[in-house]
Design a protein around this motif. Structure first.
Motif, PDB file in Angstrom:
ATOM      1  N   VAL A 168       1.252 -22.754  50.006  1.00  0.00           N
ATOM      2  CA  VAL A 168       0.570 -22.219  48.829  1.00  0.00           C
ATOM      3  C   VAL A 168       1.002 -20.781  48.566  1.00  0.00           C
ATOM      4  N   GLU A 169       1.100 -19.962  49.624  1.00  0.00           N
ATOM      5  CA  GLU A 169       1.492 -18.562  49.456  1.00  0.00           C
ATOM      6  C   GLU A 169       2.910 -18.444  48.908  1.00  0.00           C
ATOM      7  N   GLU A 170       3.814 -19.279  49.385  1.00  0.00           N
ATOM      8  CA  GLU A 170       5.189 -19.204  48.908  1.00  0.00           C
ATOM      9  C   GLU A 170       5.289 -19.615  47.442  1.00  0.00           C
ATOM     10  N   ILE A 171       4.582 -20.681  47.070  1.00  0.00           N
ATOM     11  CA  ILE A 171       4.618 -21.100  45.669  1.00  0.00           C
ATOM     12  C   ILE A 171       3.988 -20.021  44.793  1.00  0.00           C
ATOM     13  N   ARG A 172       2.908 -19.415  45.268  1.00  0.00           N
ATOM     14  CA  ARG A 172       2.258 -18.350  44.503  1.00  0.00           C
ATOM     15  C   ARG A 172       3.196 -17.159  44.325  1.00  0.00           C
ATOM     16  N   LEU A 226       1.334 -30.024  44.266  1.00  0.00           N
ATOM     17  CA  LEU A 226       1.155 -28.708  43.645  1.00  0.00           C
ATOM     18  C   LEU A 226       2.071 -28.541  42.438  1.00  0.00           C
ATOM     19  N   HIS A 227       3.292 -28.993  42.575  1.00  0.00           N
ATOM     20  CA  HIS A 227       4.232 -28.886  41.449  1.00  0.00           C
ATOM     21  C   HIS A 227       3.740 -29.712  40.271  1.00  0.00           C
ATOM     22  N   ASN A 228       3.193 -30.887  40.537  1.00  0.00           N
ATOM     23  CA  ASN A 228       2.638 -31.725  39.478  1.00  0.00           C
ATOM     24  C   ASN A 228       1.456 -31.028  38.807  1.00  0.00           C
ATOM     25  N   ALA A 229       0.606 -30.375  39.626  1.00  0.00           N
ATOM     26  CA  ALA A 229      -0.551 -29.665  39.070  1.00  0.00           C
ATOM     27  C   ALA A 229      -0.114 -28.485  38.214  1.00  0.00           C
ATOM     28  N   ILE A 230       0.900 -27.741  38.667  1.00  0.00           N
ATOM     29  CA  ILE A 230       1.382 -26.579  37.912  1.00  0.00           C
ATOM     30  C   ILE A 230       1.967 -27.014  36.567  1.00  0.00           C
ATOM     31  N   LYS A 231       2.690 -28.137  36.554  1.00  0.00           N
ATOM     32  CA  LYS A 231       3.300 -28.612  35.312  1.00  0.00           C
ATOM     33  C   LYS A 231       2.255 -28.970  34.258  1.00  0.00           C
ATOM     34  N   ILE A 267      -6.839 -25.387  43.105  1.00  0.00           N
ATOM     35  CA  ILE A 267      -7.478 -25.069  44.390  1.00  0.00           C
ATOM     36  C   ILE A 267      -7.081 -26.122  45.418  1.00  0.00           C
ATOM     37  N   VAL A 268      -6.638 -25.665  46.582  1.00  0.00           N
ATOM     38  CA  VAL A 268      -6.311 -26.549  47.699  1.00  0.00           C
ATOM     39  C   VAL A 268      -7.355 -26.343  48.789  1.00  0.00           C
TER      40      VAL A 268
END
Length: 686
Positions: free
Chosen positions: A189-193, A230-235, A243-244
């Motif tokens: 999560v931190e890296e994607i953020r 997460l990628h699906n949620a961001i799209k 939230i995870v």
């Protein structure tokens, strides 16, 4: 009588219609004709009996009941027959669809394998060209080959996804479950953020208690599942939050990914995990539609389950489970890879950490001192010189003042992320000058990383395989060396085209002076020797010389020309002797010769040459001025557009263009003279 005729007139058409229907059925040989025959025959018999009973009073007793049963039997038999036929057709279609599905999977598998072979061939050939296996390429050629390599690599990642999906369908995906801490969730999560746009209206939050028990799963596959969700949620989330969370339920770890995005229609919920299926949204579809399918298959392979709940306009929640690690499942294996999440043992290093090795210098940037120690020790064993810092600010300061051959950067760091560090380094060095390898917890070929354009040469996923890391470093160093060799070859090509005007003019002058002035002849021969020494040194040492040596050559040349022109040539110098700077050899003397030959010599009264080397802010300004005849506008435009064949000007221009952040300016007015200004970065003090 009249009543009987009326009755016959009413019932006769019914009988004829049934007979006609039966005749048509028999002629067309429709399915189930025997059952239709039973029904029609029973109806006809019943009609005839009714007519006889009406006309002559023949009793029919229970005959009508028997005929009614025959009609029911005929209809039920017909319906049963047709349902059996329909079932057999459906079963045949199902078998055919299953066969087609197997053929599709086999086609994808074979196609992926067949595509991977030529793609690997293209990648290897591009890599070989980048590394200079067939000789160094010119800079533009190298950049084009790098582009070919990157595009082919992206296509290769798509083929890998297809191959992975095909292997899942055939059950050939292998997993290696080990004990994994829930801290890996926070890391992903931190890296994607850290790589999300700063102006993003989506907040990515991880609510995970690090005290939760460990999971028994395959770490890399777990990260792949979490990243895909997460990628699906961001799209599909334009604004709001993602939230995870994680919690324990019985003997399983429950991981939830909840977003406030557009949501999924109810009719699509049962199909979103199918391969290649994409929900029909208004905006453009992206990707192949494999992410959720891959996530589901991985979760099930790891003995977990995945579910989805969604409300259109409110958001979606994906929940998947992972089994908890029990004592007998925990395998205590020592690995030479990097720690995938923070170690409980605190290690504090004295930074910057410096290990002396060979002439190849590797800069390691990671805020985890344990990772720094592991990387540094491994690199030292390979003989590299290693410098390590734990933040991006120190790394930027170091590369500004020191030569570095390769950088290893952790993507997620406090203060300045690896993403931001890459962007700052690329302001000073391009991908050929300073290769960068980014260490990431998420998938190394993820769409999120590939669209960042941060300028990293390569990505490696943690935990890092040291053998793979060494191969990547050696390859990138070979590419860098090939780039340096290409510049050397181009420089030597330019040196080989030095104009012979100076040699001819000098020899003619010396011959003329030798009859009347032996002292000046000896001085002229000394100056000529200085020129030849500079010319010959080009082939035996570096293509760059100190500005002091180049100015010495310029002074030697102008001394000879002064003897040739006499009072027609005035020379002025304004040189800061404290400047220490390396410039391309034989780069200033041809420009001065060009000014004398094409500018001063064309004026009957002669003129003045001014040579200046001074500091100007963070740059060194070299100025060559003459008040000769100047350059006509048409020829000036040819020179500015690099369309001229005048090598006395074009060769120095090409040499300085090979220097980073150098600028070359030409000003001229016909009848008034010409000025050349060269700005070079840096320069120390002699």
């Amino acid at each position: 009588m009249y009543r009987s005729l009326a009755y016959i007139g009413v019932t006769a058409p019914i009988i004829f219609y049934n007979v006609w229907t039966l005749f048509r059925v028999m002629m067309n040989r429709l399915e189930g004709i025997r059952y239709v025959l039973i029904v029609v025959s029973a109806i006809c018999c019943y009609t005839i009996l009714l007519i006889l009973n009406f006309l002559v009073g023949i009793p029919i007793d229970y005959t009508e009941f028997v005929l009614f049963l025959l009609v029911l039997l005929g209809f039920s038999s017909l319906l049963n027959y047709r349902s059996n036929v329909a079932f057999m057709k459906i079963e045949a279609l199902s078998d055919e669809l299953l066969k087609h599905n197997e053929m599709k999977d086999e086609f994808l598998l074979k196609t992926s394998h067949e595509l991977r072979t030529p793609l690997n061939g293209i990648l290897n050939l591009a890599k070989s060209l980048m590394e200079g296996a067939q000789g160094p390429l010119k800079r533009p050629q190298q950049e084009q080959v790098i582009l070919i390599h990157n595009v082919t690599q992206r296509l290769g990642y798509l083929v890998e996804d297809l191959l992975f999906s095909s292997n899942q369908m055939t059950g050939e995906v292998k997993v290696s479950p080990v004990e994994v801490s829930v801290a890996v969730i926070n890391e992903v999560v931190e890296e994607i953020r850290s790589v999300m746009p700063k102006n993003s209206q989506v907040r990515l939050i991880a609510d995970v208690d690090l005290e939760l028990p460990t999971m028994f799963t395959d770490e890399l596959r777990f990260k792949q599942v979490l990243y895909n969700l997460l990628h699906n949620a961001i799209k599909h989330t334009k604004c709001g939050e993602i939230i995870v969370t994680a919690y324990v339920n019985q003997q399983h770890m429950m991981i939830e990914v909840r977003d406030t995005g557009s949501g999924i229609p109810t009719q699509d919920l049962d199909r979103i995990f199918n391969a290649f299926y994409q929900v029909n949204h208004q905006y453009k579809k992206e990707g192949l539609g494999l992410g959720l399918s891959i996530a589901k298959n991985i979760v099930e392979k790891l003995n977990g389950e995945i579910h989805v709940k969604s409300v259109v306009g409110e958001g979606t929640t994906f929940t998947f489970t992972m089994p908890l690690a029990v004592q007998e499942q925990v395998i205590n294996e020592q690995s030479a890879a990097l720690a995938p999440y923070p170690s409980t043992e605190v290690l504090k290093l004295n930074l910057p950490l410096i290990y002396k090795g060979n002439d190849k210098k590797i800069l390691v940037v990671d805020d985890n001192h344990v990772n720094i120690k592991v990387l540094a020790d491994a690199l030292v064993l390979k003989g590299y010189t290693v410098i390590a810092v734990d933040n991006g600010f120190d790394a930027v300061d170091y590369v500004k003042t020191n030569q570095v051959d390769c950088m290893l950067i952790d993507l997620m760091m406090n203060g300045m992320s690896g993403y931001e560090l890459c962007k700052r380094v690329r302001k000073h060095y391009d991908m050929l000058e300073l290769p960068i390898i980014v260490l990431t917890a998420i998938m190394k070929h993820s769409d999120l990383l590939l669209t960042l354009q941060v300028g990293a040469n390569d990505y490696l996923q943690k935990p890092v395989s040291m053998d793979e890391l060494f191969i990547r470093i050696e390859s990138l160093l070979a590419v860098k060396q090939s780039s340096i060799d290409a510049i050397e070859v181009e420089m030597k090509y330019l040196f080989s085209q030095v104009t012979p005007h100076f040699v001819y003019n000098t020899l003619n002058t010396i011959i003329g002076m030798s009859y009347t002035d032996m002292d000046n002849t000896r001085e002229a021969l000394y100056c000529l020797a200085t020129y030849f020494r500079a010319k010959l040194n080009v082939h035996y040492r570096n293509s760059f010389v100190s500005i002091e040596e180049e100015i010495e050559l310029v002074k030697a040349y102008l001394y000879i020309e002064k003897m040739r022109f006499g009072d027609r040539l005035t020379i002025k110098y304004d040189i800061d002797e404290s400047i220490a700077l390396m410039i391309p050899a034989l780069s200033l003397q041809p420009l001065v010769e060009n000014a004398v030959f094409h500018g001063i010599s064309k004026k009957p009264e002669g003129g003045t040459i001014e040579v200046s080397v001074q500091r100007e802010g963070q740059f060194i300004r070299i100025k060559i001025y003459d008040n000769g005849v100047g350059i006509p506008e048409e020829k000036l435009q040819q020179l500015l557009n690099e369309e001229s064949s005048r090598i006395g000007y074009m060769n120095p221009l090409k040499k300085f263009k090979l220097m980073k952040n150098a600028s070359f300016r030409l000003y001229s007015e016909e009848g008034k003279g010409t000025t050349i200004v060269i700005l070079l970065p840096g320069g120390g003090t002699a």
